[in-house]
Design a protein around this motif. Structure first.
Motif, PDB file in Angstrom:
ATOM      1  N   HIS A  36     -38.573  43.816  41.087  1.00 48.55           N
ATOM      2  CA  HIS A  36     -37.662  43.920  41.571  1.00 48.55           C
ATOM      3  C   HIS A  36     -36.338  43.553  40.214  1.00 48.55           C
ATOM      4  O   HIS A  36     -37.193  42.639  38.743  1.00 48.55           O
ATOM      5  CB  HIS A  36     -37.270  42.213  41.425  1.00 48.55           C
ATOM      6  CG  HIS A  36     -38.270  42.423  43.167  1.00 48.55           C
ATOM      7  ND1 HIS A  36     -38.773  42.330  43.628  1.00 48.55           N
ATOM      8  CD2 HIS A  36     -36.511  42.072  44.291  1.00 48.55           C
ATOM      9  CE1 HIS A  36     -38.444  42.866  44.973  1.00 48.55           C
ATOM     10  NE2 HIS A  36     -38.054  42.301  45.415  1.00 48.55           N
ATOM     11  N   GLY A  37     -35.206  44.413  39.787  1.00 50.82           N
ATOM     12  CA  GLY A  37     -34.490  44.107  38.660  1.00 50.82           C
ATOM     13  C   GLY A  37     -33.181  43.128  39.231  1.00 50.82           C
ATOM     14  O   GLY A  37     -33.264  42.206  39.654  1.00 50.82           O
ATOM     15  N   TYR A  38     -32.164  43.193  38.935  1.00 50.28           N
ATOM     16  CA  TYR A  38     -30.636  42.414  39.319  1.00 50.28           C
ATOM     17  C   TYR A  38     -31.351  42.046  40.557  1.00 50.28           C
ATOM     18  O   TYR A  38     -30.994  42.669  41.692  1.00 50.28           O
ATOM     19  CB  TYR A  38     -29.311  43.134  38.951  1.00 50.28           C
ATOM     20  CG  TYR A  38     -28.897  43.631  37.626  1.00 50.28           C
ATOM     21  CD1 TYR A  38     -28.716  42.792  36.340  1.00 50.28           C
ATOM     22  CD2 TYR A  38     -29.073  44.828  37.152  1.00 50.28           C
ATOM     23  CE1 TYR A  38     -28.300  42.119  35.427  1.00 50.28           C
ATOM     24  CE2 TYR A  38     -28.129  45.051  35.774  1.00 50.28           C
ATOM     25  CZ  TYR A  38     -28.437  44.021  34.896  1.00 50.28           C
ATOM     26  OH  TYR A  38     -27.984  44.681  33.682  1.00 50.28           O
ATOM     27  N   ALA A  39     -30.582  40.908  41.288  1.00 53.15           N
ATOM     28  CA  ALA A  39     -30.850  40.315  42.218  1.00 53.15           C
ATOM     29  C   ALA A  39     -29.458  40.400  42.882  1.00 53.15           C
ATOM     30  O   ALA A  39     -28.310  40.813  41.803  1.00 53.15           O
ATOM     31  CB  ALA A  39     -31.476  38.552  41.778  1.00 53.15           C
TER      32      ALA A  39
ATOM     33  N   ASP B 209     -28.431  28.629  38.903  1.00 52.03           N
ATOM     34  CA  ASP B 209     -29.493  28.528  38.008  1.00 52.03           C
ATOM     35  C   ASP B 209     -29.830  26.483  38.398  1.00 52.03           C
ATOM     36  O   ASP B 209     -30.590  25.600  37.799  1.00 52.03           O
ATOM     37  CB  ASP B 209     -29.434  28.928  36.804  1.00 52.03           C
ATOM     38  CG  ASP B 209     -28.417  27.900  36.201  1.00 52.03           C
ATOM     39  OD1 ASP B 209     -27.654  27.463  36.694  1.00 52.03           O
ATOM     40  OD2 ASP B 209     -28.874  27.969  34.722  1.00 52.03           O
TER      41      ASP B 209
ATOM     42  N   VAL C 131     -37.749  24.554  35.620  1.00 55.20           N
ATOM     43  CA  VAL C 131     -37.892  25.876  36.442  1.00 55.20           C
ATOM     44  C   VAL C 131     -36.334  26.638  36.785  1.00 55.20           C
ATOM     45  O   VAL C 131     -35.949  27.576  36.602  1.00 55.20           O
ATOM     46  CB  VAL C 131     -38.507  25.545  37.513  1.00 55.20           C
ATOM     47  CG1 VAL C 131     -38.689  26.781  38.648  1.00 55.20           C
ATOM     48  CG2 VAL C 131     -40.366  25.527  37.581  1.00 55.20           C
ATOM     49  N   ARG C 132     -35.529  25.592  36.957  1.00 54.20           N
ATOM     50  CA  ARG C 132     -33.605  26.142  37.182  1.00 54.20           C
ATOM     51  C   ARG C 132     -34.157  26.541  38.505  1.00 54.20           C
ATOM     52  O   ARG C 132     -33.666  27.703  38.336  1.00 54.20           O
ATOM     53  CB  ARG C 132     -33.732  26.652  36.421  1.00 54.20           C
ATOM     54  CG  ARG C 132     -33.960  26.091  34.079  1.00 54.20           C
ATOM     55  CD  ARG C 132     -33.412  24.723  34.670  1.00 54.20           C
ATOM     56  NE  ARG C 132     -32.230  24.615  34.554  1.00 54.20           N
ATOM     57  CZ  ARG C 132     -31.575  23.299  35.558  1.00 54.20           C
ATOM     58  NH1 ARG C 132     -32.820  22.365  35.666  1.00 54.20           N
ATOM     59  NH2 ARG C 132     -31.154  23.350  36.102  1.00 54.20           N
TER      60      ARG C 132
ATOM     61  N   ASN D 165     -25.343  36.018  36.879  1.00 53.63           N
ATOM     62  CA  ASN D 165     -26.590  37.622  36.944  1.00 53.63           C
ATOM     63  C   ASN D 165     -27.650  36.751  38.042  1.00 53.63           C
ATOM     64  O   ASN D 165     -28.083  37.456  38.449  1.00 53.63           O
ATOM     65  CB  ASN D 165     -26.967  38.381  36.105  1.00 53.63           C
ATOM     66  CG  ASN D 165     -26.151  39.868  36.064  1.00 53.63           C
ATOM     67  OD1 ASN D 165     -25.992  40.140  37.702  1.00 53.63           O
ATOM     68  ND2 ASN D 165     -26.428  40.262  34.930  1.00 53.63           N
ATOM     69  N   GLY D 166     -27.197  35.807  38.535  1.00 54.11           N
ATOM     70  CA  GLY D 166     -28.491  36.178  40.029  1.00 54.11           C
ATOM     71  C   GLY D 166     -29.435  34.763  38.731  1.00 54.11           C
ATOM     72  O   GLY D 166     -30.177  34.997  38.330  1.00 54.11           O
ATOM     73  N   ALA D 167     -30.206  33.621  39.833  1.00 45.96           N
ATOM     74  CA  ALA D 167     -30.977  32.794  39.176  1.00 45.96           C
ATOM     75  C   ALA D 167     -32.183  34.707  39.381  1.00 45.96           C
ATOM     76  O   ALA D 167     -32.222  35.096  40.143  1.00 45.96           O
ATOM     77  CB  ALA D 167     -31.998  32.092  40.264  1.00 45.96           C
ATOM     78  N   PRO D 168     -33.461  34.170  38.492  1.00 47.56           N
ATOM     79  CA  PRO D 168     -34.860  34.800  38.260  1.00 47.56           C
ATOM     80  C   PRO D 168     -35.040  35.582  39.634  1.00 47.56           C
ATOM     81  O   PRO D 168     -35.465  33.845  40.086  1.00 47.56           O
ATOM     82  CB  PRO D 168     -35.490  34.515  37.799  1.00 47.56           C
ATOM     83  CG  PRO D 168     -34.638  33.040  36.636  1.00 47.56           C
ATOM     84  CD  PRO D 168     -33.229  32.958  37.188  1.00 47.56           C
ATOM     85  N   TYR D 169     -35.904  36.651  40.298  1.00 42.50           N
ATOM     86  CA  TYR D 169     -36.070  37.093  41.497  1.00 42.50           C
ATOM     87  C   TYR D 169     -37.305  35.878  41.230  1.00 42.50           C
ATOM     88  O   TYR D 169     -37.735  35.330  42.334  1.00 42.50           O
ATOM     89  CB  TYR D 169     -36.856  38.191  41.733  1.00 42.50           C
ATOM     90  CG  TYR D 169     -37.587  38.738  42.103  1.00 42.50           C
ATOM     91  CD1 TYR D 169     -37.088  37.968  43.474  1.00 42.50           C
ATOM     92  CD2 TYR D 169     -38.843  38.657  42.576  1.00 42.50           C
ATOM     93  CE1 TYR D 169     -37.801  38.759  45.121  1.00 42.50           C
ATOM     94  CE2 TYR D 169     -39.668  39.060  43.613  1.00 42.50           C
ATOM     95  CZ  TYR D 169     -38.956  39.230  44.483  1.00 42.50           C
ATOM     96  OH  TYR D 169     -40.172  39.154  45.892  1.00 42.50           O
ATOM     97  N   ILE D 170     -38.664  36.044  40.144  1.00 39.39           N
ATOM     98  CA  ILE D 170     -39.520  34.390  40.756  1.00 39.39           C
ATOM     99  C   ILE D 170     -39.126  33.489  40.756  1.00 39.39           C
ATOM    100  O   ILE D 170     -40.030  32.846  41.195  1.00 39.39           O
ATOM    101  CB  ILE D 170     -40.281  34.854  39.258  1.00 39.39           C
ATOM    102  CG1 ILE D 170     -39.823  34.796  38.150  1.00 39.39           C
ATOM    103  CG2 ILE D 170     -41.013  36.524  39.610  1.00 39.39           C
ATOM    104  CD1 ILE D 170     -41.103  34.544  37.206  1.00 39.39           C
ATOM    105  N   ILE D 171     -37.778  33.247  40.474  1.00 35.58           N
ATOM    106  CA  ILE D 171     -37.754  31.275  40.488  1.00 35.58           C
ATOM    107  C   ILE D 171     -37.159  31.491  42.289  1.00 35.58           C
ATOM    108  O   ILE D 171     -38.036  30.349  42.889  1.00 35.58           O
ATOM    109  CB  ILE D 171     -36.947  31.274  39.641  1.00 35.58           C
ATOM    110  CG1 ILE D 171     -37.601  31.423  38.081  1.00 35.58           C
ATOM    111  CG2 ILE D 171     -36.347  29.695  39.761  1.00 35.58           C
ATOM    112  CD1 ILE D 171     -37.944  30.819  37.235  1.00 35.58           C
TER     113      ILE D 171
END
Lengths: 403, 403
Positions: A70-73, A105, A256-257, A287-293
Motif C-alpha cells: 500500500h502506497g499513499y492512503a 496521527d 503508535v500514533r 498524507n494520512g496515517a500509515p497504512y499499517i497503523i
C-alpha cells in the motif's frame, strides 16, 4: 529581511512535559542510584494487545509483497477504519457516518490544528486547568492577546475555572465565545460531566452560535452510567460540535500514533460546512496515517481487540483507584480516578504545584505533573496518573503516604 | 456566531491529486473493462525492502513486551534515527549535527507547516510550475492575496517561470522575497540545478535576508556528478536554508510516512534561532512519528537497506528513462528523467494540460498529471512518472506512441 511569527515568542517557558522531562533527567543524572517512578506524563506502560500485534505482523507482510503493498492512503483515512469507527459510535446509540470521520496521527495534532480552519479573530474559552495544547496552539495563531505573568492568563482567552469549590463543573460564559474547548473525561482533573450537564453546553452553543471542540480522548475510562461516551449523545450536538478521539489511552497507542476527529456535515457557518474545510486541510497538509497503523487501529476495534484493550483499561483504572484511595487515606484532598485514569490532588501545606513537584521528586522519587502547568486555577493542585505499572503504583502510593 | 478561516474559501477547486483521483474513478466506473495504467500521482509500487520488513517485524515484537514497549517518542525524533540521518549527510561531505534534524511523518506535512513559524506578512516566491502544497498552505494562512482565475496567479506570490525556454532555471527575483521555495530534483519538471547554480541562490538569500525552503525529497534519484545532494553543500547555506527530506521516494514509504527537516542553528532572525520555533511547534502540535516507523527508517539507512533501496530507485529510473526515450522517439518534446523519476512533456497539438489528461485517459487509458495543476507556467505540459511497474510502463509508452 525575513521575520518570524512573533506570537511564538510570547509563549512563556517551554511545553509543560518537556520541562518535566528535563527536570527529571537532571535529577536522575545527579542521583543515578535512585529509582524514580513516573506517574507524570500520561504515557501508557502496557504493551500492545495480542490482537494488535498479530494484525501488525500480517500487515507488515502485506507491505513486503507487490500485490498487497500500500502506497499513499486515502486523504481522510481508509474506509475499513472509518467504517469500524462508525460502528463504534453505533455502540453508543449514535449515528456517525463513516465519511464524517477523519483519521489522523492522534488527537494532539487534531486538537492543535483545528483552530486553523476558524477565523483568526475567533474568541476562545477553555476550562482552567486545561490541556496546554488548546491554548498554546491559539497563542501561536495570535488569538490570545497578551500574557499576564502575574495571573498566568492571556487577555483574550475566556477561562472557566474548575476547582474543588465548584466540583469541577465550569460555568457558562456570560458572553458567548466562538470556540469552546471541553475535555471529558477531563485531563487533568479526572472529572466528568453528566449527560444532562453536557446537554446544557450543547444548548448554549446552539443558541449562541458557538462551536464546542470536544476532546474525548479518555472515553474508554468511563465507568458511570450517566456519563456520556460521546458529545453526540446530546440532542443538537451535530450542529455545534466537533469530537476528537484517540487510540492512545484505550489501546496503548501513545507511541503508535492514531486518532480521529468527527465533524458532522450539519455543522455549518452560513452555507459552508466546517467538514469541507477540514477535508481540505487534510488533503493539503497531511498524507494520512500509515497504512499499517490504520490496520492496527482496526484490530483494536475487533471483538478480540476490544476485549484485550478493555483489560488494559481496567488495569490502569485499578491503579488510579489505588492512588485515589491511598492519598485519601493519607489525608489528602483528592478528585478524579472514577471515570478517568487521572487523580487530581490538592498539594499539602500550601506548597505551590512546582514546589510539590520538586518535593515529591526529591523526597519520594515520584514524578507527577504540577497542576499549575495546566493553567492558573491548577495552582495548588497536582496530577498523578494510573498509567504506571501496578508494582510501581503500589510503591509510589506507599512512598507518598510516608512523606 | 463563529466564523471560518475565509482564506480556505479562496482556494480554487480542490487539491490536484484528489481531482485526478475522482476523474479516474469516474472513468473506471463507466469503463470497468479497461485496464487503466497510472503514471500520474508520484506513488511508488515496489514493496518495502527486505531489511525494512525485517526491522518492522522485530520492532512489532518489541511493542508486545512490557520491557521493550515504547510509548510517547521524544518530541523531535529518536536519537538513533537522528544520528543515522546525520551520518547520511556525512556521506555528502556535510556536517549536520543530529540535533538539527527534526523527524516527522513526511515532507508534505513539513513543507505545508513550515510557513507557520514565519511572519504572517512574509512575501513568498515559488517556481512555476510547482508542487501545489507550497502555495496552497500559504493561501490558507492568508499570505497570497487574491486569485486571478484568468492568469491562475495569486497577487502576492512571486512566480518564477521554469519552462523549456529557460531550460527550467528560475531567474532571481528583482525584489527579494522573504521565503523562497525551491525543489531539486524538481517536482514536476524533473529538472535540477548544478551546484554552482544553487550557490547563486544561496548567495542571493544571504545577501537579501531571505530563507530558502529547500525540498530535496527526490535526492536519491540524482545521477549526475555536478548536482548537489543537499543545499548544505553550498557555502553559506547554514545561515539561509531549511531542507526537507522524505523516505517516501527513496524507500517506498509513501504509505509508511516518514520524513525529516533540517534547520541549522545558525539560521536566525535577530537573536532568535528559527530552530527554536520549529522545536516549539513540534512539541506543541505533534507527538512524533511512530516508534516502529522510525525503526523502519533506521533500517533504510543501514548498509543492507541502502543497497536494497538503491535497487528500487534504479528500477524506477529505468522506467523514467524508458518513458523519456519512448516519448522522444514518438516525436514529443520531453525533459527530466535523468536526475528525477519525473518526465515532463509538452502536450501535442496545442492541447491544454487537462485536455491532454482526458485524451490520454480515454484514448490510451493512461493516467498522467496535467502540468497546469502545478501552476500557470505548467499549462501545455504534462507529467509522467517512473513509479509504475516496469511492465505497465512498457505498455503505457507503447500506447502513447500509438496515439
Amino acid at each position: 529581511m525575513f521575520r518570524l511569527n512573533e506570537n511564538y515568542l510570547k509563549l512563556p517557558g517551554s511545553y509543560l512535559f518537556s520541562t518535566i522531562g528535563k527536570k527529571v533527567a537532571a535529577y536522575i543524572a545527579e542521583n543515578p542510584e535512585k529509582k524514580v517512578i513516573r506517574l507524570g506524563i500520561g504515557d501508557v506502560t502496557q504493551p500492545l494487545a495480542p490482537a494488535v500485534i498479530r494484525a501488525l505482523h500480517t500487515v507488515v507482510d502485506e507491505m513486503a509483497n507487490p500485490e498487497t503493498f500500500h502506497g499513499y492512503a486515502p486523504d481522510l483515512g481508509y474506509e475499513f477504519l472509518r467504517n469500524a469507527i462508525s460502528g463504534e459510535y453505533k455502540r453508543f446509540g449514535v449515528d456517525v457516518p463513516a465519511d464524517e470521520v477523519f483519521v489522523s496521527d492522534g488527537a494532539k495534532s487534531d486538537c492543535a490544528n483545528i483552530q486553523e480552519i476558524f477565523s483568526a479573530d475567533s474568541s476562545i474559552a477553555v476550562c482552567d486547568p486545561v490541556y496546554p495544547v488548546y491554548v498554546d496552539s491559539n497563542v501561536m495563531a495570535g488569538r490570545t492577546g497578551e500574557y499576564d505573568a502575574v495571573t498566568g492568563r492571556w487577555s483574550n482567552v475566556v477561562y472557566m475555572p474548575c476547582t474543588m469549590e465548584n466540583d469541577f463543573v465550569p460555568e457558562l460564559p456570560e458572553e458567548a465565545p466562538d470556540l469552546i474547548y471541553l475535555c471529558y473525561p477531563n485531563n487533568p482533573t479526572g472529572s466528568t460531566l453528566t449527560r444532562d450537564q453536557l446537554q446544557v453546553w450543547v444548548d448554549y452553543a446552539n443558541k449562541n452560535g458557538s462551536v464546542i471542540l470536544y476532546d474525548a480522548a479518555y472515553e474508554a475510562y468511563i465507568t458511570e452510567e450517566n456519563v456520556p461516551h460521546t458529545i453526540f449523545e446530546c440532542q443538537g450536538a451535530r450542529t455545534c460540535a466537533i469530537e476528537f478521539k484517540s487510540f492512545s489511552k484505550n489501546a496503548g497507542f501513545t507511541g503508535v500514533r492514531l486518532g480521529y476527529t468527527v465533524i458532522p456535515k450539519e455543522l455549518k457557518c452560513g452555507d459552508v460546512a466546517v467538514h469541507s474545510l477540514w477535508a481540505r486541510r487534510h488533503g493539503t497538509k497531511y498524507n494520512g496515517a500509515p497504512y499499517i497503523i490504520q490496520r492496527a487501529g482496526e484490530a483494536v476495534l475487533s471483538e478480540e481487540g476490544r476485549a484485550q484493550t478493555r483489560e488494559q483499561v481496567a488495569y490502569y483504572m485499578r491503579n488510579a483507584r489505588m492512588i485515589y484511595d491511598g492519598l485519601k487515606k493519607a489525608g489528602y484532598s483528592v478528585a478524579g480516578g472514577v471515570n478517568a485514569p487521572y487523580v487530581w490532588m490538592k498539594t499539602p501545606e500550601n506548597m505551590d504545584s512546582w514546589e510539590f513537584f520538586d518535593f515529591l521528586l526529591k523526597e519520594g522519587n515520584v514524578v507527577g505533573t504540577p497542576g499549575s502547568g495546566f493553567g492558573p486555577s491548577g495552582e495548588g493542585y497536582f496530577r498523578l496518573t494510573g498509567f504506571g505499572t501496578y508494582e510501581n503504583t503500589v510503591e509510589a502510593v506507599k512512598r507518598i503516604g510516608l512523606l
